[in-house]
Scaffold this active site. Structure first.
Site, PDB file in Angstrom:
ATOM      1  N   LYS A 242      -5.485 -56.945   2.471  1.00 15.49           N
ATOM      2  CA  LYS A 242      -4.641 -58.036   1.990  1.00 15.49           C
ATOM      3  C   LYS A 242      -3.284 -57.882   2.668  1.00 15.49           C
ATOM      4  O   LYS A 242      -2.579 -56.891   2.445  1.00 15.49           O
ATOM      5  CB  LYS A 242      -4.508 -58.011   0.462  1.00 15.49           C
ATOM      6  CG  LYS A 242      -3.648 -59.158  -0.071  1.00 15.49           C
ATOM      7  CD  LYS A 242      -3.798 -59.358  -1.575  1.00 15.49           C
ATOM      8  CE  LYS A 242      -2.857 -60.453  -2.063  1.00 15.49           C
ATOM      9  NZ  LYS A 242      -3.083 -60.841  -3.460  1.00 15.49           N
TER      10      LYS A 242
ATOM     11  N   GLU B 136      -3.617 -53.242   0.416  1.00 17.36           N
ATOM     12  CA  GLU B 136      -2.543 -54.243   0.551  1.00 17.36           C
ATOM     13  C   GLU B 136      -1.222 -53.611   0.983  1.00 17.36           C
ATOM     14  O   GLU B 136      -0.379 -53.280   0.151  1.00 17.36           O
ATOM     15  CB  GLU B 136      -2.345 -55.014  -0.769  1.00 17.36           C
ATOM     16  CG  GLU B 136      -1.280 -56.098  -0.640  1.00 17.36           C
ATOM     17  CD  GLU B 136      -0.978 -56.837  -1.944  1.00 17.36           C
ATOM     18  OE1 GLU B 136      -0.301 -57.887  -1.873  1.00 17.36           O
ATOM     19  OE2 GLU B 136      -1.386 -56.363  -3.024  1.00 17.36           O
TER      20      GLU B 136
END
EC number: 4.1.2.13
Length: 296
Positions: free
Chosen positions: A212, A175
């Site tokens: 992400k 992420e």
């Protein structure tokens, strides 16, 4: 790694719920949920209250496997129980794939980015994650400016840690969030995409990752990441957008599904009756599922 969970995350129609607010963000999450800071006096009490909130979400009939593919947990949540089962077991029995947040927060900003703080006990955490039947992990860095060396450092660090996670037979969610308020967000996203592609192209065929990412400024900017054979799934964070705004932006991006936190829980309140709570959660789940599945 559980093959049916792998298949669900790769091919399922739905989204991933992010229930992983940790130490620093917990008081804010609780306050938004209607539990002010004077409602608890110790950190233990605070985490008890946040576990009550998460338990209420996860046990709600609105939190269902038809619309929710997976859920990201905070480390303490992994070690706690819901209705007599460890949280990951409870989710798996419900048909929802459990993930674990493993990062220790962000370092100070440098070169326009915030790297992850060192994760000193990662091997032990991954061992315990396997013990608790966790499917994958998540770790977050933040990009504030289109600084090539800073963004490269973020991506290098993420993939270095992801390698250790893959070697522990867990699925890493990488992420590298791009700050949605950054004035040159689109520029950062182009550099980020290119850096991620370099690493993906170097991965051997038996190693996969998830990504992400902030919803890109330019629709479908992450198309080649979504289609890359080493990427199991690309999910999007809401990053401070309201749910309506995040959903509208998400609908423009084919193959991108949600992994929302605040946008999922924004309308939930500790003082709601079960009927009110379940209805509010149902509305949130349905709208996020719709945005993940139905594209413009």
């Amino acid at each position: 790694m559980n093959n049916s969970q792998f298949d669900k995350i790769k091919n399922g129609k739905g989204f991933i719920a992010a229930l992983d607010q940790s130490g620093g963000s917990t008081p804010k999450a609780l306050a938004e949920y209607g539990v002010p800071e004077d409602a608890y006096s110790t950190e233990d009490e605070m985490f008890d209250r946040v576990h009550q909130m998460r338990t209420r979400i996860v046990t709600s009939p609105a939190f269902n496997a038809e619309q929710i593919l997976g859920a990201i947990l905070f480390e303490q949540t992994m070690d706690r129980e819901i209705e007599g089962k460890y949280t990951a077991d409870y989710l798996a029995d419900k048909g929802i794939v459990p993930f674990l947040k493993v990062d220790k927060g962000l370092a100070q900003q440098e070169n326009g980015v915030q790297l992850m703080k060192p994760i000193s006990d990662l091997d032990e955490t991954l061992r315990r994650a396997n013990e608790r039947k966790i499917f994958g992990t998540k770790m977050r860095s933040v990009i504030h400016e289109p600084n090539t060396s800073g963004i490269k450092a973020v991506v290098d660090q993420q993939f270095e840690v992801a390698k250790r996670i893959v070697n522990s037979d867990l699925m890493p969610i990488i992420e590298p969030e791009v700050n949605i308020y950054s004035v040159k967000k689109e520029e950062s996203e182009e550099i980020l995409r290119d850096e991620i592609m370099k690493h993906l192209n170097d991965l051997p065929e038996n190693e996969n990752v998830m990504l992400k990412l902030s919803i890109p400024t330019k629709a479908n900017a992450y198309k080649e990441l979504i289609e890359h054979p080493r990427v199991l799934r690309v999910v999007a964070l809401s990053g401070g957008y309201s749910r309506d705004e995040a959903n509208e932006k998400l609908k423009e991006n084919h193959g991108l599904i949600a992994s929302f936190s605040r946008a999922l829980s924004a309308d939930l309140n500790a003082n709601q009756s079960d009927v009110e709570f379940n209805e509010a959660l149902k509305n949130a789940v349905e709208s996020i599922h719709d945005a993940s599945v139905n594209k413009k």
